[in-house]
Design an enzyme around this catalytic site. Structure first.
Site, short mmCIF file in Angstrom:
data_model
loop_
_atom_site.label_atom_id
_atom_site.label_comp_id
_atom_site.label_asym_id
_atom_site.label_seq_id
_atom_site.Cartn_x
_atom_site.Cartn_y
_atom_site.Cartn_z
N ARG A 56 34.24 88.89 79.28
CA ARG A 56 32.99 89.71 79.03
C ARG A 56 32.31 89.89 79.93
O ARG A 56 32.46 89.02 81.27
CB ARG A 56 31.69 89.64 77.88
N LYS A 198 32.37 92.75 70.75
CA LYS A 198 31.47 92.74 70.82
C LYS A 198 29.90 93.92 70.99
O LYS A 198 29.05 93.57 71.26
CB LYS A 198 31.22 91.54 72.70
N HIS A 217 25.10 86.19 65.01
CA HIS A 217 26.25 85.97 65.11
C HIS A 217 25.97 83.83 64.65
O HIS A 217 26.13 83.11 65.45
CB HIS A 217 25.57 84.97 66.68
N SER A 235 28.90 78.21 72.11
CA SER A 235 30.64 77.81 72.60
C SER A 235 30.86 75.90 72.95
O SER A 235 29.49 75.79 73.69
CB SER A 235 30.94 78.28 73.87
N LYS A 239 31.41 75.18 65.25
CA LYS A 239 30.80 76.15 64.86
C LYS A 239 32.33 76.05 64.03
O LYS A 239 32.25 76.71 62.63
CB LYS A 239 30.95 77.38 65.41
N THR A 240 33.70 76.60 64.80
CA THR A 240 34.64 77.44 63.86
C THR A 240 35.30 75.91 63.43
O THR A 240 35.84 76.27 62.09
CB THR A 240 35.33 77.28 64.63
N ASP A 254 32.31 84.53 62.81
CA ASP A 254 31.70 85.12 64.06
C ASP A 254 30.40 85.49 63.66
O ASP A 254 29.54 85.85 63.92
CB ASP A 254 32.60 85.75 65.13
N ARG A 319 42.00 83.84 74.09
CA ARG A 319 42.08 83.97 72.66
C ARG A 319 42.62 84.21 71.92
O ARG A 319 44.13 84.84 72.03
CB ARG A 319 41.41 84.89 73.12
#
Length: 528
Positions: A56, A198, A217, A235, A239-240, A254, A319
Site C-alpha cells: 500500500r 483496503k 479488522h 502482522s 492471527k491467520t 480479515d 500475496r
C-alpha cells in the site's frame, strides 16, 4: 447502505463498447493470459507482478473534504484532505484515460455478507487481473441479485494513469481518493491490488459505524456449539494461524462487522500472505491456490511454473487472493451470532507481557486503542532491531472516524453480550528478542483453546505487577511457570526494568487519548 452512486461521467464510461461486464473467472483468466498481464502457475492460479509498488501507499491516500463528512473525519496523516476540485479534475482525466482503452473490466458485487447491511459495489478496472482479484475478494452476486444491482459505491482503478503532482495536486504519481458524496473511490498510479480491497474496507469503516455497526479488522470463527470468537492482531502475531482451527469453522480472515444480530464477514474471499507458505504449516491456504486464484509477486520456476513461496526477492509481501469457498470448514454465508470470546494477539519482542491474560472492559478498550505489537527485523526496510509499534484498533490505516468511536462501540458490545476478552502474547518468553525464545505454538494453541472453551472464565488468577493484567495460574497443557513472565527470566531486575520500559511506551503512545479517554487510562492502562 443501498444509496445509488452514479455520476454522468461514470455512466458515460460504462456505456462504452470497450466495457466488459461481469466476466466469469474462466473468461477473466483467458483475458489475463491474452493481454500478457500474468501467467498460469502449475496449480492453475494466475501470477501477476505489481512493479515498483508491492504494498500500500499510505502517504498517497486521501479523502475529499466535502461538507457532509468534513466534521466527522479524523483528519491527519492517515486521512489526508484533498479538495473537491482536485478530485473532479482527476476523475475526469482517469475516465477519459479509460474510455480510450481497448478494454475495460467491470465487476458488480457486494461488501458485507449480512444482506441487511451489505453495500452494493461496482469495480471498474484497467487490468483484467485486477477484476479477477475483485471477483474473488468481494461477495459475488447471484443472477437474480445482479439483475437488480445498483452500486452504492464505485471503485475505479487505472494503474497506468500516473498523476503529475505539479498539475494534479497530489504528492506523487499515485493516488487513492475517496469521495463520500460522489460515492467513488479513485485509484491511479499503482498496480498493487490490495489498494482495491483496503479502500472498500475504509468505506465500510465509515459507513457501518454511521449505521450503528462496529467495523473490525479481525478474523472470526465459530465452534461446534455455535460459539463465536474474534481474533485481532497485526502482522506476525499469528492471527491467520490461530483462527484457522480444524475444530472451528472460519467466518472470515480479515474484516468483519458486528451488528445487533451478530458478526458478519465484509468480504467474500481471502488475501493471504504467502511468504514461506507450505502445505505443512498452512494447508488450507496452500490448497486454496488453484484455478481462479491470484498470486501477487510470487516467484515461479521458469519451466515448471511451480511457485517458490520462500523467495522474497520481489517483496516479502507476496500475496494470494482466493474465494472463501476454496477453503474447507467455512461458514457460508459468512454470518454468525455474537462473540463469546475476543482475543487480542501481540508478538511482544521485549518478553514481558504474559502469554495470556484476562482483560476487564476498560483494559480491553485500552489495548484495543493501543494495538501493540513488535515490528521485527527484516519485516520492513530499515528495521534492524525489534521496534514497539502501535496501530490504533489494530487497523489505523483504514479508520476514517476517530479511534475512540470504535473503542466505545467495542466496550458497549462487550458489556451487552458479556464477551470475555483475552490478551495473548505470541512473542518472546524468558528474555527479550535475542535472549529469550519465541512462545511455543503448542502452548499458545492450548491457551487459546482454553479461552474459547470457557475454561478460563472462572479460573484463579494473579495480578501482573506492572500492567495490572489478570494472569491465569493454570492452563491445561501449559507449564505454570510459563504463564508468569517474570518467572521465565533469570534476572528479575532486568525483567522489571524491561517491563516498566514497555509500560512507559504504552503511556507515551496513549497520550493522544488523554483528553478523550481518561477513565480508560485510569482503569485499563499499566499500573507501575
Amino acid at each position: 447502505m443501498n444509496s445509488v452512486s452514479k455520476t454522468n461521467e461514470v455512466n458515460e464510461l460504462l456505456k462504452g463498447s470497450n466495457v466488459l461486464n461481469q466476466l466469469s473467472v474462466s473468461q477473466l483468466v483467458e483475458k489475463v493470459i491474452e493481454r500478457n498481464e500474468g501467467v498460469l502457475t502449475s496449480t492453475g492460479a494466475v501470477r501477476a507482478t505489481t512493479g515498483k509498488y508491492t504494498g500500500r501507499s499510505p502517504k498517497d491516500k486521501y479523502i475529499v473534504e466535502e461538507e457532509s463528512v468534513k466534521d466527522k473525519i479524523d483528519w491527519g496523516a492517515v486521512n489526508q484532505p484533498i479538495s473537491e476540485q482536485i478530485f473532479a479534475n482527476l476523475l475526469n482525466k482517469v475516465l477519459d484515460f479509460l474510455k480510450a482503452k481497448e478494454e475495460v473490466f467491470v465487476f458488480r458485487g457486494f461488501a458485507g455478507a449480512d444482506t441487511k447491511y451489505r453495500l452494493p459495489i461496482q469495480v471498474i478496472n484497467e487490468y483484467a487481473w485486477h477484476n479477477l482479484f475483485a471477483h474473488q475478494l468481494f461477495i459475488r452476486p447471484t443472477q437474480e441479485e445482479l439483475a437488480s444491482h445498483e452500486a452504492g459505491f464505485t471503485i475505479i482503478s487505472a494503474p497506468n494513469f500516473k498523476a503529475d503532482p505539479a498539475i494534479d495536486g497530489t504528492t506523487s504519481e499515485t493516488f487513492i481518493i475517496i469521495s463520500f458524496e460522489k460515492r467513488i473511490v479513485l485509484i491511479g498510479g499503482t498496480e498493487y491490488a490490495g489498494e482495491i480491497k483496503k479502500s472498500v474496507f475504509s468505506l465500510m469503516n465509515y459507513l457501518l459505524p454511521e449505521s450503528g455497526i462496529l467495523s473490525m479488522h479481525c478474523s472470526a470463527n465459530v465452534g461446534r456449539e455455535g460459539d463465536v470468537a474474534l481474533f485481532f492482531g497485526l502482522s506476525g502475531t499469528g492471527k491467520t494461524t490461530l483462527s484457522a482451527d480444524p475444530n472451528r469453522r472460519l467466518i472470515g480472515d480479515d474484516e468483519h462487522g458486528w451488528s445487533n444480530n451478530g458478526v458478519f464477514n465484509i468480504e467474500g474471499g481471502c488475501y493471504a500472505k504467502c511468504i514461506n507458505l507450505s502445505r505443512e504449516k498452512e494447508p488450507q491456504i496452500f490448497d486454496a491456490i488453484r484455478f481462479g486464484s491470484v498470486l501477487e509477486n510470487v516467484i515461479l520456476d521458469n519451466d515448471s511454473r511451480i511457485a517458490d513461496y520462500d523467495d522474497g526477492s520481489l517483496t516479502e509481501n507476496t500475496r494470494a487472493a482466493y474465494p472463501l469457498q476454496a477453503i474447507d470448514n467455512i461458514v457460508d454465508p459468512s454470518v454468525a451470532g455474537h462473540p463469546q470470546a475476543i482475543v487480542f494477539l501481540t508478538a511482544d519482542a521485549s518478553g514481558v507481557l504474559p502469554p495470556i491474560a484476562k482483560l476487564s472492559k476498560e483494559q480491553a478498550m485500552y489495548h484495543f486503542l493501543s494495538g501493540y505489537t513488535s515490528k521485527l527485523a527484516g519485516t520492513e526496510r530499515g528495521v534492524t532491531t525489534p521496534e514497539a509499534t502501535f496501530s490504533t484498533c489494530f487497523g489505523s490505516p483504514f479508520l476514517p472516524l476517530p479511534a475512540t468511536r470504535y473503542a466505545a462501540m467495542l466496550g458497549e458490545k462487550i458489556s451487552q453480550h458479556n464477551a470475555s476478552v483475552f490478551l495473548v502474547n505470541t512473542g518472546w518468553t524468558g528474555g527479550e528478542y535475542g535472549v529469550g525464545s519465541r512462545m511455543k505454538l503448542s502452548y499458545t494453541r492450548s491457551m487459546v483453546h482454553a479461552a474459547l472453551d470457557g475454561e478460563l472464565n472462572n479460573i484463579e488468577t494473579k495480578k501482573d505487577e506492572v500492567f495490572g493484567l489478570d494472569i491465569p495460574l493454570h492452563v491445561p497443557g501449559v507449564p505454570d511457570h510459563v504463564l508468569q513472565p517474570n518467572q521465565t527470566w533469570e534476572n528479575q531486575e532486568e525483567y522489571y526494568a524491561k517491563a516498566k520500559e514497555l509500560a512507559n511506551k504504552f503511556r507515551e503512545n496513549f497520550n493522544k487519548f488523554k483528553n478523550v479517554a481518561p477513565e480508560i487510562i485510569e482503569k485499563g492502562g499499566p499500573v507501575a
